[in-house]
Design an enzyme around this catalytic site. Structure first.
Site, PDB file in Angstrom:
ATOM      1  N   ASP A  94       0.315  -1.569   0.004  1.00 49.89           N
ATOM      2  CA  ASP A  94      -0.206  -0.375  -0.136  1.00 49.89           C
ATOM      3  C   ASP A  94       0.887   1.105  -0.218  1.00 49.89           C
ATOM      4  O   ASP A  94       0.490   2.210  -0.474  1.00 49.89           O
ATOM      5  CB  ASP A  94      -0.787   0.334   1.223  1.00 49.89           C
TER       6      ASP A  94
ATOM      7  N   SER B 265      -6.909   5.426  -0.279  1.00 52.10           N
ATOM      8  CA  SER B 265      -7.240   3.350  -0.843  1.00 52.10           C
ATOM      9  C   SER B 265      -8.380   3.057  -0.875  1.00 52.10           C
ATOM     10  O   SER B 265      -9.511   3.700   0.463  1.00 52.10           O
ATOM     11  CB  SER B 265      -6.354   2.373   0.513  1.00 52.10           C
TER      12      SER B 265
ATOM     13  N   GLN C 114      -5.267  -2.210  -7.129  1.00 56.36           N
ATOM     14  CA  GLN C 114      -5.762  -1.206  -5.894  1.00 56.36           C
ATOM     15  C   GLN C 114      -6.428   0.351  -7.507  1.00 56.36           C
ATOM     16  O   GLN C 114      -5.503   0.872  -7.403  1.00 56.36           O
ATOM     17  CB  GLN C 114      -4.622  -0.950  -5.149  1.00 56.36           C
TER      18      GLN C 114
END
Length: 294
Positions: free
Chosen positions: A208, A233, A283
């Protein structure tokens, strides 16, 4: 093992409250909310601790629902969805202040033989030839408008040796669009135990950190630290193809196929140094341009 890595390992060592309920704490973050990689890794730890050790994680799918409060503990509630002959499925909800902040579904599989193929590893420089974060960031401290940003980034990433293969977005801000692709090498700053779940969870934590850099590069933006975008995110998915160690060099090859509607999509593959494809990642994140920037 340095103190920062030990602190991260302690962060992932969740407290078991009940059979299917765990509690975790948070650590220093660059922004005033829980780092998404932390809550994803902790949720995967919670799921994994309810699964037989011989079944390894092979995929996760997650949504970030609300910003996490770094000053409060996070409770992870595990739902044992399925225990089959080969596969085990778990659903985890992370809760703070009585509200869900994160949702994860994870699947685990017993080891078995099958068909084998993979995309070849792309070209990348030797990680040992690349500057460390401690060398790269101070050399570009002038691009960050807020004092102390370099120190905060270094502190947040102190457990991981992360090296950029090309200039990151904050270095090239204002130089115009580039190919929406970014590569970094990473490994933990110290050796780890052999537990496969630990290595998978640490890769989840790191995944991430930089995935949306490729979105920024396509538009010549520098990122939140420079102040020309606001991001977060939204969802995250990973597939674990083959065993690997997070304390050995891993190439994180990232690109962005699309950005629209205030959102940017990042896709990535993670390779070992000897060329094995071990993880695939996707993502989508919030990527907004502040009105004051335009």
């Amino acid at each position: 093992m340095n103190a920062s890595l030990q602190s991260l390992l302690d962060l992932l060592d969740l407290e078991r409250i009940e059979e299917n309920i765990f509690r975790g704490i948070s650590r220093f973050a660059l922004i005033p909310r829980v780092f998404g990689g932390q809550v994803a890794a902790q949720a995967l730890v919670a799921a994994g601790r309810t699964v037989p050790a011989e079944r390894g994680a092979h995929s996760l799918h997650a949504y970030f629902l609300r910003p996490g409060d770094p000053g409060a503990p996070i409770v992870y509630e595990v739902d044992r969805i399925r225990d089959g002959r080969s596969f085990t499925t778990r659903r985890v909800v992370a809760v703070q202040h009585g509200k869900p902040i994160f949702h994860l579904s994870a699947s685990f599989q017993s080891s078995e033989e099958g068909l084998e193929h993979q995309e070849p590893m792309p070209q990348a420089p030797d990680p040992e030839t690349l500057p460390t974060a401690e060398e790269l960031l101070p050399a570009h401290a002038d691009v960050f408008p807020q004092p102390g940003t370099v120190e905060r980034i270094l502190e947040a990433r102190a457990a991981v040796d992360l090296r950029y293969c090309q200039d990151p977005p904050f270095v090239t801000v204002g130089q115009g669009p580039r190919e929406p692709r970014s590569q970094v090498w990473f490994r933990t700053r110290g050796k780890l135990d052999d537990d496969p779940l630990l290595h998978v969870c640490l890769a989840t934590y790191v995944s991430d950190m930089t995935l949306l850099d490729s979105v920024l590069l396509a538009h010549g933006r520098g990122g939140w630290a420079v102040g020309d975008v606001v991001g977060a995110s939204l969802d995250h998915a990973m597939w674990f193809h083959r065993p690997f160690r997070a304390d050995e060099w891993l190439l994180y090859d990232q690109q962005s196929p699309s950005a629209s509607g205030g959102r940017g999509l990042g896709t990535a593959r993670i390779y070992t140094q000897d060329g094995r494809l071990v993880v695939s990642v996707i993502q989508e994140g919030l990527v907004r341009v502040p009105r004051s920037v335009g």
